[in-house]
Design a protein around this motif. Structure first.
Motif, mmCIF file in Angstrom:
data_model
loop_
_atom_site.group_PDB
_atom_site.id
_atom_site.type_symbol
_atom_site.label_atom_id
_atom_site.label_comp_id
_atom_site.label_asym_id
_atom_site.label_seq_id
_atom_site.Cartn_x
_atom_site.Cartn_y
_atom_site.Cartn_z
ATOM 1 N N ALA A 66 0.739 -1.075 0.120
ATOM 2 C CA ALA A 66 -0.030 0.013 -0.007
ATOM 3 C C ALA A 66 0.848 1.212 0.144
ATOM 4 O O ALA A 66 0.673 2.309 -0.636
ATOM 5 C CB ALA A 66 -1.080 0.053 0.928
ATOM 6 N N VAL A 67 2.059 1.178 0.709
ATOM 7 C CA VAL A 67 2.750 2.368 0.788
ATOM 8 C C VAL A 67 4.083 2.022 -0.045
ATOM 9 O O VAL A 67 5.149 2.178 0.378
ATOM 10 C CB VAL A 67 3.214 2.801 2.143
ATOM 11 C CG1 VAL A 67 2.134 3.285 2.868
ATOM 12 C CG2 VAL A 67 3.734 1.576 2.947
ATOM 13 N N PHE A 72 9.283 0.513 -1.321
ATOM 14 C CA PHE A 72 10.162 -0.220 -2.554
ATOM 15 C C PHE A 72 10.546 0.906 -3.539
ATOM 16 O O PHE A 72 11.261 0.664 -4.421
ATOM 17 C CB PHE A 72 9.164 -1.110 -3.417
ATOM 18 C CG PHE A 72 8.710 -2.305 -2.493
ATOM 19 C CD1 PHE A 72 9.605 -3.462 -2.365
ATOM 20 C CD2 PHE A 72 7.485 -2.303 -2.012
ATOM 21 C CE1 PHE A 72 9.045 -4.543 -1.645
ATOM 22 C CE2 PHE A 72 6.987 -3.542 -1.206
ATOM 23 C CZ PHE A 72 7.859 -4.383 -1.217
ATOM 24 N N GLY A 73 10.152 2.154 -3.154
ATOM 25 C CA GLY A 73 10.537 3.181 -4.115
ATOM 26 C C GLY A 73 10.060 3.142 -5.359
ATOM 27 O O GLY A 73 10.894 3.470 -6.297
ATOM 28 N N ALA A 74 8.825 2.518 -5.601
ATOM 29 C CA ALA A 74 8.207 2.573 -6.811
ATOM 30 C C ALA A 74 6.878 2.989 -6.539
ATOM 31 O O ALA A 74 6.116 2.657 -5.566
ATOM 32 C CB ALA A 74 8.346 0.796 -7.476
ATOM 33 N N ASP A 75 6.184 3.227 -7.637
ATOM 34 C CA ASP A 75 4.867 3.599 -7.661
ATOM 35 C C ASP A 75 3.767 2.360 -7.517
ATOM 36 O O ASP A 75 2.690 2.574 -7.251
ATOM 37 C CB ASP A 75 4.138 4.321 -9.002
ATOM 38 C CG ASP A 75 4.855 5.715 -9.170
ATOM 39 O OD1 ASP A 75 5.337 6.236 -8.036
ATOM 40 O OD2 ASP A 75 4.974 6.507 -10.301
ATOM 41 N N VAL A 403 13.618 2.617 2.492
ATOM 42 C CA VAL A 403 14.229 1.766 2.006
ATOM 43 C C VAL A 403 13.764 1.178 0.892
ATOM 44 O O VAL A 403 12.570 1.135 0.228
ATOM 45 C CB VAL A 403 13.874 0.260 3.059
ATOM 46 C CG1 VAL A 403 14.731 -0.756 2.339
ATOM 47 C CG2 VAL A 403 14.212 0.696 4.469
ATOM 48 N N VAL A 404 14.774 1.410 -0.170
ATOM 49 C CA VAL A 404 14.376 1.181 -1.753
ATOM 50 C C VAL A 404 15.306 -0.196 -2.008
ATOM 51 O O VAL A 404 16.278 -0.416 -1.572
ATOM 52 C CB VAL A 404 15.270 2.144 -2.610
ATOM 53 C CG1 VAL A 404 15.003 2.003 -4.034
ATOM 54 C CG2 VAL A 404 14.726 3.882 -2.007
ATOM 55 N N SER A 405 14.611 -0.865 -2.778
ATOM 56 C CA SER A 405 14.741 -2.317 -3.266
ATOM 57 C C SER A 405 15.941 -2.147 -4.294
ATOM 58 O O SER A 405 16.069 -1.197 -4.961
ATOM 59 C CB SER A 405 13.332 -3.035 -3.726
ATOM 60 O OG SER A 405 13.262 -2.129 -5.024
#
Length: 407
Positions: A66-67, A72-75, A403-405
């Motif tokens: 949901a967020v 994940f740093g993605a839409d 946190v970005v994957s």
């Protein structure tokens, strides 16, 4: 346009959160009318255990999806890249259900084994619902939840005619949840924008999983304690009372959950959604109104549901007082989750869990409904106070970087 999105998301979230609770209460009524108080208690134990295992087994994907920008740093959430993680976690949920049954929860009633697939199905469904939230499709999620509930009730009424009340209710839950999970899976499969490449799902999910475990444990602790050290009859009295009291919390939960996803994606990720939704004072006033309504209505509703004498007013009053306290907790939840402060909530939740567990064990051994309600109230006070402190700290400084994957 934004208001239309929020309206659709809130309505869909409200249906998604309330429909399962309504159908659970309806199943208790059906079983009570067709069976006895023991069957009602066993159904409550099976439901608490299955939904608890499922909520842990979804590993927090309902929230992180949901967020997805924060996590994940993605839409759009990485459904395909996290498939193996989600399936593994969901399978472990059903395994945990079997282990708990073997340990003696529910008196090892064999009929409870019918519910073994439930954690697996529900864990996948929760993740799918989070993906729909991220895409602003909670209206569709709400429609699926309602249709799923109708299927459950229809199957239960039909199944009870040729099997026992408890068996029929559990069969209906499995069949209905299977249909709902498949419908959500087909819908999210059409969503575009999935993250390509690999995603370290376990690493990213750790904060969400850790918070989810403690939240679920707190939500089901007193019922599971009752299922272990008390009689099913006591569970059959306390569980419906707790469900009636906490039904109103689904309104606040639905609002906060809707703001996790596309309905909250405007402006600052942490503070703006909370300001748009309302202040802590507004949350508290709404909670007081629901608490008063519960205190006034619990006796006639309880008699209608179980055809049993209503629990003492002291127990009901304590649960009524817990409702506005819990509303305050939800007023802080949006800021904390969207600000990436999942792990910061865990010490607060663990403290509340210890209080609830200790109080529930003592109250269960004494057969005290008021003691159980007092334990629940005290734990809610700890959570509301702790969350308020964390929310104030978050407002005073810039939230941690998301946190970005790794793709």
């Amino acid at each position: 346009m934004w208001r239309d999105l929020v309206g659709r998301s809130f309505r869909g979230a409200a249906l998604s959160k309330t429909a399962p609770a309504v159908v659970q209460l309806a199943l208790l009524v059906v079983v009570a009318r067709s069976g006895d108080l023991r069957a009602v208690g066993l159904l409550a134990i099976a439901s608490a255990l299955a939904f608890g295992c499922a909520s842990i087994a979804e590993a927090g994907f309902g929230t992180s999806f949901a967020v997805s920008r924060v996590a994940f740093g993605a839409d759009r959430p990485p459904l395909r890249a996290t498939r193996r993680v989600r399936l593994t976690a969901a399978s472990l949920g059903s395994a945990a259900f079997l282990l708990a049954w073997a340990a003696g929860i529910g008196e090892r009633e064999e009929a409870l084994l019918i519910a073994t697939p439930l954690p697996f199905l529900l864990a996948l469904a929760y993740g799918y619902a989070g993906a729909l939230n991220a895409a602003g499709r909670l209206a569709a999620e709400g429609r699926i939840a309602v249709a799923e509930s109708v299927v459950i009730l229809a199957v239960a009424i039909a199944a009870i005619e040729w099997t026992g009340p408890l068996e029929g209710a559990l069969i209906a839950l499995v069949v209905g949840r299977l249909a709902g999970t498949m419908a959500r899976g087909l819908l999210v499969d059409r969503l575009r924008g999935d993250v390509s490449g690999s995603v370290d799902g376990w690493r990213i999910q750790r904060p969400y999983l850790a918070a989810t475990v403690v939240i679920v444990a707190h939500g089901q602790a007193d019922i599971l304690v009752l299922g272990t050290v008390a009689s099913p009859e006591l569970v059959g009295t306390y569980a419906p009372l707790l469900r009636l009291a906490y039904a109103s919390l689904l309104v606040a939960e639905a609002a906060s959950w809707a703001l996790f996803g596309a309905a909250g994606d405007r402006g600052d990720e942490s503070a703006a959604p909370a300001r748009r939704f309302g202040s802590s004072g507004q949350f508290f006033v709404a909670g007081v109104a629901f608490g008063v309504a519960f205190l006034v209505l619990y006796r006639p509703v309880f008699g209608l549901v179980l055809d049993q004498p209503a629990p003492p007013v002291a127990a009901a009053a304590l649960l009524a007082a817990a409702i506005p306290i819990r509303f305050l907790s939800f007023s802080s939840t949006v800021r904390l989750v969207r600000g990436g402060w999942q792990l910061a909530r865990i010490p607060v939740l663990l403290t509340a869990l210890v209080i609830l567990l200790g109080g529930s064990v003592l109250a269960s051994k004494n057969g005290s409904l008021s003691g159980l309600a007092l334990s629940r109230f005290a734990s809610e006070v700890v959570i509301a106070a702790g969350y308020a402190v964390l929310a104030a700290k978050l407002a005073a400084r810039r939230p941690p970087r998301p946190v970005v994957s790794a793709s």
